[in-house]
Design an enzyme around this catalytic site. Structure first.
Site, short mmCIF file in Angstrom:
data_model
loop_
_atom_site.label_atom_id
_atom_site.label_comp_id
_atom_site.label_asym_id
_atom_site.label_seq_id
_atom_site.Cartn_x
_atom_site.Cartn_y
_atom_site.Cartn_z
N ASP A 250 -7.99 -5.72 0.20
CA ASP A 250 -8.41 -6.48 -0.91
C ASP A 250 -7.89 -8.05 -0.57
O ASP A 250 -8.35 -8.86 -1.52
CB ASP A 250 -7.94 -6.19 -2.22
CG ASP A 250 -8.63 -4.69 -2.51
OD1 ASP A 250 -9.90 -4.56 -2.27
OD2 ASP A 250 -7.87 -3.81 -2.85
N HIS B 75 0.80 -1.26 0.00
CA HIS B 75 0.16 0.20 -0.07
C HIS B 75 0.66 1.37 -0.11
O HIS B 75 1.95 1.27 0.70
CB HIS B 75 -1.03 -0.08 1.06
CG HIS B 75 -2.01 1.06 1.16
ND1 HIS B 75 -1.83 2.23 1.41
CD2 HIS B 75 -3.45 0.83 0.62
CE1 HIS B 75 -3.11 2.82 1.21
NE2 HIS B 75 -3.85 1.99 0.62
N1 CMC Z 1 4.16 -7.42 -4.78
C1 CMC Z 1 5.64 -7.54 -4.81
N2 CMC Z 1 6.32 -6.28 -4.64
C2 CMC Z 1 5.63 -5.17 -4.31
C3 CMC Z 1 4.17 -5.06 -4.28
C4 CMC Z 1 3.50 -6.32 -4.32
N3 CMC Z 1 2.11 -6.32 -4.24
N4 CMC Z 1 3.82 -3.96 -4.07
C5 CMC Z 1 5.02 -3.08 -4.05
N5 CMC Z 1 6.01 -3.94 -4.41
C6 CMC Z 1 7.41 -3.44 -4.27
C7 CMC Z 1 7.54 -2.68 -5.53
O1 CMC Z 1 8.17 -3.79 -6.57
C8 CMC Z 1 8.60 -1.84 -5.29
O2 CMC Z 1 9.97 -2.47 -5.31
P1 CMC Z 1 11.15 -1.66 -5.34
O3 CMC Z 1 11.37 -0.42 -4.75
O4 CMC Z 1 12.30 -2.68 -4.95
O5 CMC Z 1 11.12 -1.29 -6.83
C9 CMC Z 1 8.40 -1.17 -3.81
O6 CMC Z 1 7.59 -2.45 -3.22
C10 CMC Z 1 7.45 0.05 -3.95
O7 CMC Z 1 6.35 -0.42 -4.69
P2 CMC Z 1 5.66 0.93 -5.61
O8 CMC Z 1 4.82 0.48 -6.55
O9 CMC Z 1 6.60 1.91 -5.69
O10 CMC Z 1 4.76 1.61 -4.48
P3 CMC Z 1 3.25 2.42 -4.55
O11 CMC Z 1 3.04 3.01 -3.10
O12 CMC Z 1 3.48 3.23 -5.71
O13 CMC Z 1 2.27 1.43 -4.70
C11 CMC Z 1 0.60 -0.30 -4.59
C12 CMC Z 1 1.28 0.86 -4.22
C13 CMC Z 1 -0.83 -0.66 -3.76
C14 CMC Z 1 -0.01 0.17 -6.04
C15 CMC Z 1 1.53 -1.65 -4.86
O14 CMC Z 1 1.77 -2.12 -3.56
C16 CMC Z 1 0.60 -2.70 -5.54
O15 CMC Z 1 0.81 -2.61 -6.74
N6 CMC Z 1 0.01 -3.49 -4.96
C17 CMC Z 1 -0.74 -4.71 -5.58
C18 CMC Z 1 -2.21 -4.23 -5.94
C19 CMC Z 1 -2.89 -3.98 -4.58
O16 CMC Z 1 -3.05 -4.88 -3.82
N7 CMC Z 1 -3.68 -2.75 -4.51
C20 CMC Z 1 -4.60 -2.50 -3.55
C21 CMC Z 1 -4.09 -1.39 -2.60
S1 CMC Z 1 -5.31 -1.24 -1.32
C22 CMC Z 1 -6.90 -1.01 -1.91
C23 CMC Z 1 -7.06 0.54 -2.79
O17 CMC Z 1 -6.38 1.44 -2.17
O18 CMC Z 1 -7.51 0.51 -3.84
#
Ligand code: CMC
Length: 391
Positions: free
Chosen positions: A326, A269
């Site tokens: 989720d 998140h």
């Molecule tokens: N699985 C594996 N690695 C992950 C994941 C994951 N689910 N989420 C983040 N990372 C890693 C990402 O690869 C990155 O690694 P590095 O720094 O080594 O390159 C690091 O963690 C930071 O990720 P980010 O994408 O820069 O983080 P963000 O804050 O932009 O994204 C997120 C947040 C929710 C989009 C992301 O964690 C994600 O894609 N999660 C899976 C989708 C998900 O479950 N979404 C629902 C969110 S909660 C409900 C809502 O708000 O709608």
């Protein structure tokens, strides 16, 4: 280029002031108007939480009764809107239909289109909150070919939603109180989450003074993506693809592999760097629902083992990746009988009150500016334009 602050994805930029929801991502705290989410989910019903979000304080018993009655008075949608559905293919994704039909509400309420008028805003808020379950259930009924079921005002908000989803005119339908309560909790857990992508989209759309129903349709569009509300659908698909616990290490390895776009859905998140407090309630609710229904699904076993392995894995620990709202919601929704393609619609239905609360807050604060971010231009410098025939 002038020197603007460059903050793609708003990683460190506050876009507004808000008194609705507080999140402490490091501690895993979520408060609505000061009340912890787990206490609200345990002790309040969805309409009480909706009132709290919209008006800032919990309702008195009398206000709660009046508010519930008011919502029930607006659950029907215009008969003409029911025909709007016929324009969609029956196999359309329900979120595509929701984008269309919620935006179409803008064409029906000419008595309340002045967004600068507070009473117009109040009635619009009530209409949206009241009609969203009706529209959501209609999306499902349309996809199955069954007749739309009229809302039943003697039922609770969540009970009525289950009725409109699963009842048919052929036989009586009795709402299961455990499932009704679970549905209500799911709605509460999704009700608001401060400046997430869809809420920011609603605020952005509304900042131009746009029609509120159209702004909510914009929020629904933004919610649809798998990084946001679409994650519940993506998560259950992932759990099904994993299938058995022995395959978990393979998926964990893929999630850690930077050359593989795969991510663990329902994990991570932007704000929470600790266990999402909503996920805790969701996990408990999941156990309650499965036990009530006597369902023994391998999905729960896979989810719990996946969570256990991930929470002990150095990559997930280092990146502070925890289950989010989720992760368990899909297992509950599936057990209740809600098809996977409807999962994000459930989220949209529940989040509508958050979107409206933020929209109302914007107007009540007054003096907001149209959202107009700047950019860092990376294109061509000025150059002369040659007529086509000279080229
Ligand atoms: N699985 C594996 N690695 C992950 C994941 C994951 N689910 N989420 C983040 N990372 C890693 C990402 O690869 C990155 O690694 P590095 O720094 O080594 O390159 C690091 O963690 C930071 O990720 P980010 O994408 O820069 O983080 P963000 O804050 O932009 O994204 C997120 C947040 C929710 C989009 C992301 O964690 C994600 O894609 N999660 C899976 C989708 C998900 O479950 N979404 C629902 C969110 S909660 C409900 C809502 O708000 O709608």
């Amino acid at each position: 280029n002038k020197l603007f602050t460059y903050d793609p994805g708003f990683m460190s930029t506050a876009s507004c002031e808000s008194a609705i929801t507080y999140i402490d991502g490091d501690e895993g705290v979520l408060l609505h108007r000061g009340y912890p989410i787990d206490e609200l989910a345990e002790n309040a019903d969805y309409l009480e939480v909706a009132y709290l979000l919209l008006f800032g304080e919990r309702p008195t018993p009398e206000q709660h009764r009046d508010f519930t009655k008011l919502i029930k008075n607006h659950t029907l949608v215009h008969e003409q809107l029911t025909r709007f559905f016929q324009g969609f293919r029956r196999d359309s994704h329900p979120m595509a239909v929701m984008c269309g039909v919620s935006g179409a509400l803008a064409a029906f309420y000419h008595d309340s289109i002045d967004v600068t008028n507070q009473s117009h805003r109040e009635i619009t808020a009530i209409r949206l909150l009241a009609k969203m379950p009706t529209l959501a259930a209609m999306c499902y009924k349309y996809s199955t070919g069954q007749p739309f079921m009229f809302p039943q005002n003697h039922l609770s908000y969540s009970g009525n939603f289950l009725y409109m989803m699963f009842a048919t005119p052929c036989e009586p339908y009795v709402v299961n109180p455990v499932l009704e309560r679970a549905m209500d909790k799911i709605f509460i857990l999704h009700a608001d989450h401060e400046q997430n992508a869809s809420t920011s989209t609603v605020r952005t759309a509304a900042s131009s003074g746009a029609n509120p129903f159209a702004c909510i349709a914009a929020g629904i569009a933004s919610l649809w993506g798998p990084a946001h509300g679409g994650a519940n659908e993506a998560c259950i698909n992932m759990l099904e693809e994993i299938g058995t616990v022995d395959r978990i290490p393979e998926f964990i390895a893929r999630a850690k592999d930077k050359n593989d776009p795969f991510r663990l859905m329902g994990f991570g998140h932007r704000v929470y760097k600790n266990y999402d407090p909503r996920a805790k309630v969701m996990r408990e609710t999941c156990h309650e629902v499965l036990s009530e229904l006597g369902v023994n699904t391998p999905l729960l076993e896979v989810a719990m083992e996946l969570e256990r392995i991930a929470l002990n894995d150095p990559y997930f620990i280092e990146h502070k990746l925890y289950p989010n709202v989720d992760f368990y919601s899909g297992i509950i929704l599936k057990a209740i009988g809600i098809p996977v393609s409807m999962f994000t619609v459930m989220f949209a239905l529940a989040r509508t009150v958050g979107w409206i609360a933020h929209w109302k807050e914007m107007y009540n604060q007054g003096g907001f500016k149209i959202v107009r971010p700047r950019q860092l231009y990376t294109g061509e410098k000025q150059r002369p334009f040659e007529k086509m025939e000279k080229l």
